[in-house]
Design a protein around this motif. Structure first.
Motif, short mmCIF file in Angstrom:
data_model
loop_
_atom_site.label_atom_id
_atom_site.label_comp_id
_atom_site.label_asym_id
_atom_site.label_seq_id
_atom_site.Cartn_x
_atom_site.Cartn_y
_atom_site.Cartn_z
N UNK A 1 24.13 33.46 -2.82
CA UNK A 1 25.47 33.78 -3.28
C UNK A 1 26.56 33.08 -2.48
N UNK A 2 26.21 32.21 -1.56
CA UNK A 2 27.22 31.58 -0.70
C UNK A 2 27.59 30.19 -1.21
N UNK A 3 28.85 29.82 -1.01
CA UNK A 3 29.28 28.48 -1.45
C UNK A 3 28.94 27.47 -0.36
N UNK A 4 28.88 26.17 -0.71
CA UNK A 4 28.60 25.15 0.31
C UNK A 4 29.54 25.24 1.50
N UNK A 5 30.83 25.51 1.24
CA UNK A 5 31.79 25.62 2.35
C UNK A 5 31.42 26.77 3.29
N UNK A 6 31.06 27.91 2.66
CA UNK A 6 30.68 29.07 3.49
C UNK A 6 29.45 28.74 4.33
N UNK A 7 28.46 28.08 3.71
CA UNK A 7 27.24 27.74 4.46
C UNK A 7 27.57 26.79 5.61
N UNK A 8 28.48 25.85 5.35
CA UNK A 8 28.77 24.88 6.41
C UNK A 8 29.39 25.56 7.63
N UNK A 9 30.39 26.40 7.37
CA UNK A 9 31.04 27.10 8.48
C UNK A 9 30.02 27.99 9.18
N UNK A 10 29.25 28.68 8.37
CA UNK A 10 28.24 29.61 8.90
C UNK A 10 27.25 28.86 9.80
N UNK A 11 26.79 27.70 9.32
CA UNK A 11 25.80 26.94 10.10
C UNK A 11 26.40 26.42 11.40
N UNK A 12 27.64 25.90 11.31
CA UNK A 12 28.30 25.42 12.52
C UNK A 12 28.32 26.51 13.60
N UNK A 13 28.71 27.70 13.16
CA UNK A 13 28.83 28.82 14.12
C UNK A 13 27.46 29.24 14.64
N UNK A 14 26.53 29.41 13.71
CA UNK A 14 25.19 29.88 14.11
C UNK A 14 24.51 28.89 15.06
N UNK A 15 24.69 27.59 14.78
CA UNK A 15 24.01 26.61 15.62
C UNK A 15 24.68 26.48 16.98
N UNK A 16 26.02 26.56 16.98
CA UNK A 16 26.73 26.50 18.27
C UNK A 16 26.28 27.66 19.15
N UNK A 17 26.05 28.82 18.52
CA UNK A 17 25.66 30.00 19.29
C UNK A 17 24.31 29.82 19.99
#
Ligand code: 5AD
Ligand code: SF4
Ligand code: FES
Length: 363
Positions: free
Chosen positions: A324-340
């Motif tokens: 249910x997530x848009x590409x933009x949402x996934x991108x931001x989400x991945x950036x944050x998750x990976x930085x963590x």
């Protein structure tokens, strides 16, 4: 050296028994295996994660794999196919988001229209911004001639999971007929390697009837085939498939997740420079699944770019992440998750397998 420590030189050439011992690790021993794999990955490949924008452009499939929701025999699936324009706008979106590469995936088809269409689409994607996008195909078993046509059109990576490298287990999860031949599948992997693709394969982890011997054998198979990429993910039972009736025989979600992580970690020790995908299926059985896979040695993520209205029809297994997530949402989400977890996305690069690049510069 203490016996519990893992020597990375020895681990590149492990025997079946040594691999099994590592796959059986639990508790502190398992943690130490995962730490070691992370160290090896950071040393060899740094903390970069490569993205492949995944375009699931059609779900019609000629095959009847016993585990997969898209199988021909599943009448409940609403079949769809993206238009060329839709596929190309997904590819442009991947470029705009800085992904560097796309992966085209669909159910298996081998009719002449399909083959010609893929060739055309690959050429069109290659025209975007002077050929800046890398192209991975994941379109199943084809003839060597077809693989060659698509390669010549500009695709340079191909994923074809062997699903299990053990012939007996292979036929427990596929019908035993001409369309699902184990030797033909191996032949396809050989054709892909011969054509010059960066070839990827992989297996599902936690299948009914699967043993430690099978899993250790899978890792040795990847090494023997000298593949450039591997995708490993947990098996997730799908209620509308024949294999579902054996769901009580499989390990629980945590065990399947842990075994997937150990498989990734051991393989990272055995093949330090290959590309390894943190499969979306990991995220389905554990909210932190993809991050855990990255920390165990994986270095590729395939965010979904399929237009929202089709995503739920690409129903390979239940509860797929990000549907249910848009590409933009996934991108931001991945950036944050990976930085963590101390990793970063390498944008605007193809992110080729270092194992492959080095092998080919040595030739
Ligand atoms: N659970 C997990 N992975 C699955 N795949 C197919 N069905 C399932 C399932 N039930 C994987 C296969 C295939 C890829 C497209 O999806 O490994 O290669
Ligand atoms: Fe078709 Fe692939 Fe699913 Fe098998 S795993 S039924 S080939 S989509
Ligand atoms: Fe898709 Fe987090 S990666 S929502």
């Amino acid at each position: 050296m203490y016996s519990t420590e893992i020597c990375y030189i020895c681990t590149m050439d492990m025997t079946l028994e040594e691999i099994k011992a590592l796959l059986a690790a639990e508790g502190e021993e398992m943690e130490s295996l995962l730490r070691r794999a992370l160290e090896v990955k950071l040393r060899e490949l740094d903390n970069y994660v490569h993205l492949r924008g995944l375009i699931e452009f059609g779900n019609t499939c000629e095959k009847n794999c016993l585990y997969c929701g898209l199988r021909r025999g599943n009448a409940k699936v609403e079949r769809y196919c993206l238009t060329d324009d839709e596929v190309l706008s997904c590819a442009r979106l991947a470029h705009e988001l800085g992904y560097g590469s796309v992966a085209l995936q669909s159910g298996e088809r081998s009719d002449p229209e399909f083959i010609a269409r893929i060739e055309r689409l690959v050429r069109e994607i290659k025209k975007i911004d002077g050929g800046c996008l890398g192209i991975t195909l994941s379109l199943g078993e084809q003839t060597e001639d077809t693989y060659r046509r698509w390669f010549d059109a500009g695709a340079h990576r191909y994923l074809l999971r062997i699903e299990s490298s053990n012939e007996e287990l292979y036929y427990k999860i596929h019908p035993r007929d001409a369309k699902h031949s184990f030797s033909q599948r191996i032949g396809c992997l050989e054709s892909l390697l011969k054509t010059g693709y960066q070839t990827g394969t992989g297996v599902m982890v936690g299948l009914p009837f699967q043993t430690l011997d099978h899993l250790a054998g899978d890792l040795l198979f990847f090494k023997k085939m000298d593949v450039a990429m591997v995708g490993l993910g947990p098996y997730i039972p799908h209620p509308d498939t024949p294999l579902y009736r054996f769901k009580d025989l499989i390990p629980g979600a945590k065990e399947r997740m842990d075994m997937t992580l150990k498989m990734i970690a051991v393989l990272r020790l055995m093949m330090p420079r290959i590309n390894m995908v943190a499969a979306t299926a990991n995220q389905t059985i554990d909210p932190q699944g993809r991050e855990k896979a990255i920390r165990a040695g994986a270095n590729v993520i395939m965010p979904n770019l399929t237009p929202g209205e089709y995503r739920e029809s690409y129903f390979i297994y239940p509860d797929k992440a990000c549907v249910k997530d848009t590409p933009d949402q996934c991108q931001t989400c991945l950036d944050i998750r990976l930085a963590a977890i101390g990793h970063r996305i390498l944008y605007n690069a193809w992110g080729d397998s270092l194992a492959f690049t080095q092998k080919n510069t040595r030739k």
